[in-house]
Write an enzyme that holds these catalytic residues in place. Sequence first.
Site, PDB file in Angstrom:
ATOM      1  N   ILE A  70      63.376-112.242  36.025  1.00 40.16           N
ATOM      2  CA  ILE A  70      64.543-111.822  35.912  1.00 40.16           C
ATOM      3  C   ILE A  70      65.751-112.283  35.560  1.00 40.16           C
ATOM      4  O   ILE A  70      65.807-113.272  36.614  1.00 40.16           O
ATOM      5  CB  ILE A  70      64.764-110.175  37.066  1.00 40.16           C
ATOM      6  CG1 ILE A  70      65.433-109.872  37.060  1.00 40.16           C
ATOM      7  CG2 ILE A  70      64.325-111.369  38.128  1.00 40.16           C
ATOM      8  CD1 ILE A  70      65.316-108.600  38.193  1.00 40.16           C
ATOM      9  N   SER A  71      66.691-111.995  34.520  1.00 37.57           N
ATOM     10  CA  SER A  71      68.006-113.049  34.868  1.00 37.57           C
ATOM     11  C   SER A  71      68.677-112.901  35.618  1.00 37.57           C
ATOM     12  O   SER A  71      68.489-112.003  36.581  1.00 37.57           O
ATOM     13  CB  SER A  71      68.636-112.470  33.135  1.00 37.57           C
ATOM     14  OG  SER A  71      67.420-112.157  32.114  1.00 37.57           O
ATOM     15  N   GLN A  72      69.085-113.733  36.064  1.00 35.70           N
ATOM     16  CA  GLN A  72      69.855-114.177  37.019  1.00 35.70           C
ATOM     17  C   GLN A  72      71.532-112.989  36.829  1.00 35.70           C
ATOM     18  O   GLN A  72      71.618-112.069  35.109  1.00 35.70           O
ATOM     19  CB  GLN A  72      71.534-114.574  37.413  1.00 35.70           C
ATOM     20  CG  GLN A  72      71.922-115.377  36.264  1.00 35.70           C
ATOM     21  CD  GLN A  72      72.655-116.856  35.805  1.00 35.70           C
ATOM     22  OE1 GLN A  72      72.530-117.797  35.153  1.00 35.70           O
ATOM     23  NE2 GLN A  72      73.921-116.864  36.922  1.00 35.70           N
TER      24      GLN A  72
END
Length: 227
Positions: A70-72
């Site tokens: 999951i992206s920052q």
Amino acid sequence: MSSDSNLCDQKFRREERRRMVRSQIEVRGIRDPRILDAMNSIPRECFVPQLQASSAYEDKPLPIGCGQTISQPFMVAWMSELLSVVPGDRIFEIGTGSGYQTAVLDFLGAVIVSVEFFPELHRIALRNLEIWRPGFSNQHRLIVGDGTRILRSELRFEKILSCAALPRMPDTRSSYFQALVPGGSFVFPTETPTNGQRLIVGKRTLSGWSFQNHGGVRFVPLLGAKV
């Protein structure tokens, strides 16, 4: 993934979200109030594995299984701002992952077709999104499969978003661009021959195409038959 919806409602986590937005997103220049509202409202802890829940609001990507992340939070906000979502926009999302970016697009009023390569992550995303907002899957299409095959030129979208890095800059004759209506935008990370990954915004104009390079990023690679 956590399936306990009570975890999404705890007061201390709402305060964590507010701190995240102030310290990670606003200070880096994200100004769209709708995106800030989305990031303040959507419980990121419901979109990460339970073992990662305590790190949900840290300024970093987190593993979600199948070798994916999951992206920052900032990256999700930034890509959403670059996409310039208008309510009612038809958006094709490549890489549903755990569903967090999908939830942000929904919050912004998009009509979403989202494809996930891994069946396990597809099931997880469906569960997460239904916990967050019951009935989500009745309003949007979440598909398991190869996005490079599913996205066809005859389909029409106002926006396309890739949450995985393309191996090269695609040809404007490809379905990535031909599926865009005039005025549409494609936001995607891509590998470059000498400078690593770069985040690109491609726009279809009445007379052709325009591209903007927004600098270095790091995403998992896009998987599929036509990459």
